[in-house]
Design a protein around this motif. Structure first.
Motif, mmCIF file in Angstrom:
data_model
loop_
_atom_site.group_PDB
_atom_site.id
_atom_site.type_symbol
_atom_site.label_atom_id
_atom_site.label_comp_id
_atom_site.label_asym_id
_atom_site.label_seq_id
_atom_site.Cartn_x
_atom_site.Cartn_y
_atom_site.Cartn_z
ATOM 1 N N UNK A 52 10.494 -6.353 -13.126
ATOM 2 C CA UNK A 52 9.610 -5.146 -14.323
ATOM 3 C C UNK A 52 11.142 -4.983 -15.997
ATOM 4 N N UNK A 53 11.601 -4.593 -14.895
ATOM 5 C CA UNK A 53 13.187 -4.579 -16.049
ATOM 6 C C UNK A 53 14.054 -5.159 -17.097
ATOM 7 N N UNK A 54 13.965 -6.107 -16.294
ATOM 8 C CA UNK A 54 14.673 -7.335 -16.976
ATOM 9 C C UNK A 54 13.383 -7.639 -18.525
ATOM 10 N N UNK B 136 11.777 -8.154 -24.034
ATOM 11 C CA UNK B 136 9.955 -7.994 -24.243
ATOM 12 C C UNK B 136 10.513 -7.558 -25.789
ATOM 13 N N UNK B 137 11.723 -6.044 -25.505
ATOM 14 C CA UNK B 137 12.354 -5.267 -26.188
ATOM 15 C C UNK B 137 13.394 -6.376 -27.605
ATOM 16 N N UNK C 107 11.867 6.701 -28.526
ATOM 17 C CA UNK C 107 11.254 7.472 -29.375
ATOM 18 C C UNK C 107 12.202 7.917 -30.885
ATOM 19 N N UNK C 108 13.970 7.944 -30.531
ATOM 20 C CA UNK C 108 14.902 8.601 -31.365
ATOM 21 C C UNK C 108 14.649 6.960 -32.280
ATOM 22 N N UNK C 109 14.487 5.958 -32.474
ATOM 23 C CA UNK C 109 14.532 5.176 -33.135
ATOM 24 C C UNK C 109 13.469 5.363 -34.286
ATOM 25 N N UNK D 254 4.842 1.951 -27.767
ATOM 26 C CA UNK D 254 5.711 0.706 -27.691
ATOM 27 C C UNK D 254 6.478 1.649 -26.725
ATOM 28 N N UNK D 255 6.718 3.101 -26.908
ATOM 29 C CA UNK D 255 7.300 3.939 -26.488
ATOM 30 C C UNK D 255 7.187 4.023 -24.951
ATOM 31 N N UNK D 256 6.349 4.156 -24.712
ATOM 32 C CA UNK D 256 5.620 4.450 -23.524
ATOM 33 C C UNK D 256 5.362 3.319 -22.592
ATOM 34 N N UNK D 257 6.049 1.725 -22.765
ATOM 35 C CA UNK D 257 5.998 0.564 -22.346
ATOM 36 C C UNK D 257 7.353 0.381 -22.939
ATOM 37 N N UNK D 258 8.224 1.561 -22.950
ATOM 38 C CA UNK D 258 9.675 1.017 -23.293
ATOM 39 C C UNK D 258 10.237 -0.115 -24.014
#
Length: 268
Positions: free
Chosen positions: A13-15, A20-21, A187-189, A179-183
Motif C-alpha cells: 500500500x505504501x509503495x 500515485x503521489x 497539507x503543508x504543500x 488527497x491529503x487523507x489518502x497521503x
C-alpha cells in the motif's frame, strides 16, 4: 504468518500510494500515469473553467499556463483568442503531458499557430521575453514546487507578465483535503499562505485570495496578483531610500577603485 502478510500488505500500500503521489506531481507514460492524469483532469475541469472565466481573456491577449496537464484550460483559452490576434502558451515538466497536448492540439498548432507548447525544466528560466503576457495562470501546481525556489519562480513569472498583467491560481480546499487523507499530498504543500507570501516576496501587487461557491463543485479558491504599472508601486519609501543610498555607495566605491587603478597605471 499473519503478521508477515499484514506487513506485506502495508508495504504494498505504501509503495502504491507513493507511486500515485509521484504520478500526480509528474505523470509519466504508464498505466498509473494515464489513470492519474485522467482522474485529475476530470476532477479539476470545472475549476479550470472558473479560473479561465475569472481572467477575462480578450481575443488579442497573450495567455500563459504553467503545468497544463491534458490541456483542458489551454483549449478553453484558445476559444477566447482564435478569432483575434492573441496566442496561448504553455509549459509542462511532464514529457508525457507534453506529448498528449501536442496530439490534442495538432490541428490548432498547424492551422492557426495560436498555441505554443514548450518544455521548461527550470521554471526560474522561462524561454520568453520580458513583458509578453497579459495573463499567467495555473491550477493545482504550486503544491509541487519547492519552497526554496518558489519566490524565484514567481519573480520569473513577474518578469514575463506585461505591466498591469495578472497572475491567477485556482485551488479547491475540499479536494486537496481528500488527497491529503489518502497521503497523496501533505497539507503543508497546499497551504495557500506559503504561496501568498511567495507572491508578495516576488513583488507582485494586489496579492489576495478570494473564496467562491459553484453549484457544481461547491467552494473553491482563486489566488490572484498583478504586475504593477508603476515600478515603485507598493514599495516602502524607507526601503527604497536605503537601497538607493546603498547603490550610490557601491557606485562611488567602484569609481574610486577605477580611479585608483588608473593612477597606479599612470605612475608606472
Amino acid at each position: 504468518m499473519t503478521a508477515r502478510f499484514t506487513k506485506f500488505l502495508a508495504n504494498t500500500f505504501k509503495l502504491a500510494t507513493s507511486d500515485v503521489a509521484n504520478q500526480y506531481a509528474l505523470p509519466v507514460k504508464s498505466m498509473t500515469g494515464a489513470f492519474v492524469s485522467s482522474y485529475g483532469a476530470k476532477k479539476s475541469r470545472r475549476l479550470n473553467e472558473k479560473v479561465v472565466e475569472s481572467m477575462g481573456v480578450g481575443r488579442d491577449d497573450f495567455v500563459f499556463e504553467i503545468g497544463f496537464g491534458r490541456g483542458d484550460a489551454m483549449g478553453m483559452c484558445f476559444e477566447k483568442v482564435k478569432e483575434g490576434r492573441g496566442m496561448i502558451f504553455g509549459v509542462e515538466r511532464s514529457g508525457y503531458m507534453n506529448e498528449r497536448a501536442f496530439k490534442r492540439f495538432v490541428l490548432e498548432i498547424a492551422e492557426t499557430d495560436k498555441i505554443r507548447i514548450d518544455s521548461a525544466v527550470d521554471l526560474r528560466n522561462l524561454p520568453y521575453p520580458t513583458d509578453l503576457f497579459n495573463h499567467v495562470f495555473h491550477v493545482d501546481l504550486f503544491y509541487f514546487l519547492q519552497q526554496d525556489s518558489l519566490v524565484d519562480i514567481n519573480r520569473e513569472l513577474l518578469r514575463v507578465l506585461k505591466p498591469g498583467g495578472t497572475l491567477t491560481c485556482g485551488m479547491q480546499f475540499d479536494r486537496l483535503k481528500k488527497l491529503t487523507e489518502h497521503r497523496i499530498l501533505e497539507e503543508t504543500q497546499w497551504d495557500p499562505m506559503r504561496y501568498l507570501w511567495a507572491l508578495e516576496a516576488a513583488e507582485f501587487s494586489d496579492v489576495k485570495i478570494n473564496y467562491h461557491t459553484d453549484p457544481q463543485m461547491g467552494e473553491y479558491q482563486i489566488i490572484s496578483a498583478r504586475k504593477s504599472t508603476d515600478p515603485l508601486d507598493g514599495q516602502d519609501p524607507e526601503e527604497l531610500m536605503e537601497k538607493l543610498s546603498m547603490d550610490m555607495k557601491k557606485e562611488r566605491l567602484a569609481v574610486a577603485m577605477m580611479n585608483d587603478k588608473k593612477d597606479a597605471e599612470d605612475s608606472l
